[in-house]
Write an enzyme that holds these catalytic residues in place. Structure first.
Site, PDB file in Angstrom:
ATOM      1  CB  SER A 204     -31.452 -30.914  18.748  1.00 28.32           C
ATOM      2  OG  SER A 204     -30.356 -31.794  18.691  1.00 28.32           O
ATOM      3  CG  ASP A 266     -23.315 -30.461  24.440  1.00 27.87           C
ATOM      4  OD1 ASP A 266     -24.177 -30.202  25.291  1.00 27.87           O
ATOM      5  OD2 ASP A 266     -23.515 -31.221  23.481  1.00 27.87           O
TER       6      ASP A 266
END
Lengths: 500, 500
Positions: A204, A266
């Site tokens: 990512s 997150d």
């Protein structure tokens, strides 16, 4: 419905909104009036081949005529539109899966079907940022149990493409971030692929950090490859380092990550689903996951790490992966560079066995590569690191690295940023503490990762004795504005590096 | 920072985004390049007198020159801008209160200071929709305890203006919505003010319903009044019915309500803080709160209502209000009209003591006015409703209603929508069930509350015997598109009204 009156002529406006679908219609437009559309209504826009959902902005100037329609660049791209094309607009049918999001907000447990409907609608682009943010928040703070995380992971795998390899064993690794500069992945891919294993690595971009692996590798090679291109590279070289976004593996993840970035969170459930869905969709079978633990790392205590380890292994098992989680030291940044270009420089030094290569980065990469070699069953217990070391020292890892870069389309040497300032110690003493979060923030304020060559070159590590006026780190930026902005932050925070 | 290079010339674009602040800058603009701005970056825009935060859209056409800057209408209004004015753009300083939002997402309890910082930044306009949605979601699902709800309520009161009245007793009422057509508030104000009490009523617009009291009253009079104008009206007439938004009472509430509307949720903590902060900021001392309970009302069980009652009374006490909560029947819509204009027609019939006035609406208004008269201490226990009835019957409530409307600037008679369709029974039987949520949704699909005269005129109530082909209700809409859209929904849902 009078469909014919809802046809409007497309006019290019050239408005870039990142990923957001915005549609522009004149206030006197017949569709606005007859359908009762008003600003920020979410409406469906269709041409002969595609259909998207967009938020309406109403134009009350001559930028558009009443029979014209404009789109943000993102929306125009998704419709694959051409100038003067006719577009149809209609009310957005109710998004049924939002009832599941509301149920989750009210603390109800969702099943696979519910997560599947939510993820499908997210991938379709039907959720606004408000809906996405509510979904992410409702799932954060340990509000998903292990069954739900497994269900979400499966739904995310099913929402996109899935790779299949003609290999019994396909390895992968992942690091639960939080440690600036800790760019072991490209090294591990190079070592493991040079040894002969298959490691089709999709990474990512940065979520809340100054660089993700994809950001760093983009300095050295192309990372935006199609699925076909990825297949070709991996079949030829046994490994790749590509951005997972365009590969359409677990595409919901890419949408959710943007919102998590805006919120700077997150959460555990999303993190597990994100990591494991990408691995499973990429066709991996054996995965090593590294959790660095430290006071200012993403995971702050061994207790939390142990729980995360257990959840990752359980969910991994539920989706058919063999997962080994290793818990490592996360008390300080790894390597010297923080930011895409500066990290790329570190990687090349390690691969080339240069004398001033950062030893901490090298040791970590060898350990993780060793764990992966052992997990695959190809190397006996306790012999992985040793084997990895041989592969690196022989130069085969560097050869493999260059070969993969070339297979991905280019190998480019990194170039430092034009603006820099050296930050020196204001007293002598010992480096007691380096705040991972603050040093990451400083690198971000200097422009990383959008400005590839921005960031920090770190000269010190914990425990080192230093003299007054000795160089601590160098700040790099691509613009003076960004350099000054980072300096402002540095001047207001005297606990980024603590000397006592 | 090179401030001088961040000055750009304003150009009017005429883009209406509702409340969203959007700034448009050319991709080759020097500030974009030197500051490292990219699309959707949130940046600060300032002129000599004002400063706002806006999301950047990047223009890559000739809509703007590189030295020009455009703004959405909302942003331009907030800056009170004039053509060719010079604007300064700069990085948005970090929003410190977002760390509290993250703490709340991770289930931590927040104190008054934390809520106060969050609410202050929300009122400043520093939160994006993503941040607002996360805050609302993190506070929903019973994730705020009673101390937190009190803290949030106090923070919301402090965030705006506060009214003071030269009266010992200032009364108010509120209904925890969910019952279509239940527009008792204007009736209660008229009765209570005619009796001689002071009732400065500020109301909200619809959150998730086809009409809020402010939407309905706007059909008959002006509801957008300044604080000064409200003072004048109340001092003259003893009461008012105005929209709370421009009065700047608890302004954070108006921002949060828009996001709750998009999510279609209305959580307990936010609901209590919303209701009580408005009342306290409006200078009320004695408040009656009505909670209708029914299977398809907002509050579905007496148990939930009892808990909400207890929380409302506790938080009310914490912010210095005397609160009485009454729990009422919420099994079906009240009155005949659903939607602003249609409800306004009902209200006028009751006030004028007309023979076909909806009796259920009238009885509820008398009961609530009676409770308020008793709570104020001006009328003995058990005699409130009787007194209210006398005031209504005498015509004094109607006189007072007209006088308040005129003091607010106009009295306009309601006019029905141009498009309508009658919905008839497809069999004979008894009305067994009317789904409040579905009938509300139907009214919303027909255009209410944005289209004032759209909505439903209900002809039946629970328990009534009806013949096949008898009129159940009439759908009204201002456009054919909306009428058809509502009809689509009706045709796909055969349980809006259940006959057995």
């Amino acid at each position: 419905m009078e469909q014919h009156s809802n046809n409007l002529k497309y006019k290019h406006l050239g408005i870039y909104t990142q990923n957001e679908n915005v549609v522009y219609m004149h206030k006197d437009c017949h569709a606005c009036i007859s359908e009762g559309f008003e600003a920020l209504t979410r409406i469906r826009i269709s041409n002969a081949s595609h259909s998207i959902v967009a938020s309406l902005n109403v134009i009350n100037s001559d930028m558009l005529l009443p029979n014209e329609i404009g789109l943000s660049d993102a929306a125009a791209n998704k419709l694959n539109i051409s100038q003067n094309e006719t577009l149809n607009v209609s009310h957005l049918e109710p998004i049924e899966s939002l009832s599941h999001v509301r149920a989750k907000i009210y603390n109800q447990k969702l099943d696979y079907n519910a997560y599947s409907q939510i993820i499908t609608d997210i991938v379709e682009g039907d959720y606004s940022n408000i809906h996405l943010s509510a979904f992410i928040t409702a799932c954060a703070g340990e509000r998903m149990d292990i069954d739900e995380i497994s269900a979400l992971t499966k739904a995310m795998i099913a929402s996109g493409k899935q790779l299949n390899w003609d290999q019994e064993i396909v390895v992968d690794k992942h690091c639960i971030g939080g440690l600036p500069g800790n760019r072991t992945t490209p090294l591990v891919v190079a070592i493991v692929a040079a040894y002969g294993l298959t490691m089709p690595k999709t990474s990512s971009r940065a979520i809340t950090s100054p660089a993700g692996t994809a950001d760093t590798m983009e300095v050295l090679t192309n990372v935006t490859l199609s699925l076909e291109e990825i297949k070709t590279v991996v079949e030829k070289e046994g490994g790749c380092f590509v951005w997972g976004g365009t590969a359409q593996l677990s595409p919901a993840d890419d949408v959710l990550i943007k919102i998590e970035k805006a919120l700077d969170i997150d959460s555990e459930g999303q993190l597990i689903a994100s990591v494991l869905s990408k691995k499973a969709a990429a066709g991996s079978t054996h995965v090593v996951i590294d959790i660095p633990v430290g006071e200012t790392a993403k995971v702050r205590s061994t207790g939390i790490a142990q729980k995360l380890k257990s959840h990752l292994e359980t969910v991994g098992n539920a989706v058919g992966l063999i997962v080994k989680v290793v818990i490592t030291d996360g008390t300080q940044p790894v390597g010297r560079g923080i930011g895409p270009t500066l990290e790329a420089i570190d990687i090349l030094k390690v691969l080339k066995n240069e004398g001033d290569a950062p030893n901490d980065l090298k040791e970590r990469a060898l350990f993780l590569a060793g764990e992966l070699l052992e997990l695959s069953g190809k190397i006996g217990k306790g012999k992985g690191t040793e084997t990895a070391k041989e592969v690196l020292k022989s130069g085969k890892a560097y050869e493999k690295f260059l070969a993969i870069c070339k297979a991905q389309g280019r190998f480019t040497l990194p170039v430092l940023a034009p603006h820099k300032v050296e930050i020196k110690a204001d007293k002598s003493g010992v480096i007691k503490r380096i705040d991972n979060r603050k040093i990451a923030k400083l690198a971000k304020l200097s422009g990383a990762p959008q400005s590839k060559s921005a960031g920090i070159l770190l000269n010190v590590h914990l425990g080192e004795k230093i003299e007054n006026n000795q160089l601590l780190y160098t700040l790099y930026a691509e613009s003076k504005g960004e350099l000054n902005y980072a300096l402002d932050y540095k001047n207001n925070h005297n606990d980024i590096i603590t000397i006592i």
